[in-house]
Design an enzyme around this catalytic site. Structure first.
Site, mmCIF file in Angstrom:
data_model
loop_
_atom_site.group_PDB
_atom_site.id
_atom_site.type_symbol
_atom_site.label_atom_id
_atom_site.label_comp_id
_atom_site.label_asym_id
_atom_site.label_seq_id
_atom_site.Cartn_x
_atom_site.Cartn_y
_atom_site.Cartn_z
ATOM 1 N N CYS A 126 -4.107 0.939 23.620
ATOM 2 C CA CYS A 126 -5.702 1.022 23.532
ATOM 3 C C CYS A 126 -6.060 1.596 22.067
ATOM 4 C CB CYS A 126 -6.103 1.847 24.614
ATOM 5 S SG CYS A 126 -8.123 2.063 24.356
ATOM 6 N N GLY A 260 -7.358 -10.786 30.098
ATOM 7 C CA GLY A 260 -8.456 -9.932 29.959
ATOM 8 C C GLY A 260 -9.676 -10.490 30.183
#
Length: 362
Positions: A126, A260
């Protein structure tokens, strides 16, 4: 000393021989995970919560699901164990942790295993500023030795499988040099499965949103890693927009594919076909049947105010894309978006949205 008691979601297993529970539960789940990891839905903050995962499981029996990232400090220091809550029907489901302190991560991983998660995943991908400030996420690509130390501690603390999700590198790093060294260290620490986002993260100068698109994808490098580490289960992530593309990557030699945003915004096209296309079984249920199957779950959620829940929109916001690209989808999204957040909104709003969609499609 950590004592493992699998809770399978919110329900603690009966007391008994903990060693026997581990022997019976974890090996079986390991086999399930190995198969399930051929396709997974990426952990996404504010998206892949327990309501989203319950919906996704109705569409696909086999796809591996991930929680949103939960930080180790929140669990260990913040006493936020409620963040680990999930429904047993979500299995196979993995917990993603954020953190960089081996001791805290070990304790958080032990909590996750006790709650019934068969996989604990460490976030090394991230790029957000908030995550960087806590030394979480993609910034850990700069310290492979620390990541290896964290993985060793997590593995030693509990019986669930420990995995890693990473980038190919960050900022000015040369991914062809950094990634092999990173993988070497975590493999030496005992990690047998990794998901690689095939895009470098720029921690300075780009927003998290820009980091999803601007740095170029390098699938070739990920395939090179599979050649270098043939015994490491590697899933590829980044830019996968369709189930057919996922199938092509698997056929080309990847062990798994993680999808995703496409899986979230268009769950029917991705997940409803996954059991057939990826796992060789039958296709999942029609999305209308999925909506109807959500009724008991929604009504139970509406009746549960114990954790600040009970709002229809908490669940239906994840259902907006069920009919993407189909006649009447616009009416479905509009009615749910306008009505589900209102006080007292209940199952009748979902029924009205279905009726409006069917009328528009007629």
């Amino acid at each position: 000393m950590f004592v493992f008691r699998p809770r399978f979601g919110s329900n603690r297993a009966g007391e008994g021989d903990d060693t026997a529970q581990v022997a019976q539960y974890m090996p079986a789940m390991s086999l399930v995970l190995h198969k399930a990891a051929r396709l997974s839905v990426a952990p996404m903050m504010d998206w892949t919560d327990r309501h989203c995962r319950y919906l996704h499981r109705l569409l696909s029996k086999h796809t591996l699901l991930y929680t949103e990232m939960v930080t180790a400090p929140a669990l260990v220091r913040g006493q936020a164990r409620h963040l680990l809550r999930f429904d047993p029907a979500e299995q196979p489901v993995a917990l993603q942790l954020g953190g960089s302190d081996p001791i805290e991560l070990a304790e958080a991983a032990a909590m996750g295993a006790e709650e019934g998660y068969p996989e604990i995943n460490l976030n090394c991908g991230c790029p957000s500023d908030r995550v960087q400030s806590g030394s979480f996420g993609a910034v850990l690509m700069e310290d492979a030795a620390l990541v290896a130390l964290c993985c060793r501690a997590m593995i030693a603390a509990q019986p669930a499988e420990v995995t890693v999700k990473c980038r190919i590198g960050v900022d000015d790093q040369d991914p062809s040099e950094v990634l092999p060294e990173f993988l070497s260290q975590i493999v030496a620490a005992g990690v047998n499965r990794v998901t690689i986002h095939a895009r470098k993260a720029w921690l300075q100068g780009l927003s998290p949103k820009e980091n999803r698109d601007i740095p170029p994808l390098d699938y070739d490098l990920v395939f090179e890693m599979k050649q270098l580490f043939p015994n490491l289960h590697i899933s590829i992530n980044g830019g996968v927009a369709s189930l057919d593309q996922a199938r092509e990557l698997l056929d080309a030699g990847m062990d798994g594919v993680m999808i995703g945003r496409a899986a979230y915004h268009n769950p029917t096209d991705i997940l409803q076909r996954a059991d057939d296309v990826i796992y060789g079984g039958g296709a999942g249920p029609d999305p209308v049947d999925v909506v109807l199957a959500m009724r008991p779950y929604i009504e139970a959620h509406l009746a549960d105010d114990s954790r600040g829940g009970g709002k229809l929109a908490h669940v239906t916001k994840h259902m907006l894309g069920l009919f993407a690209g189909r006649p009447g989808a616009r009416q479905w999204r509009r009615l749910l978006s306008e009505q589900a957040h209102k006080p007292g909104a209940g199952w009748s709003v979902v029924e009205d949205a279905l009726a409006a969609m069917e009328q528009a499609a007629a």
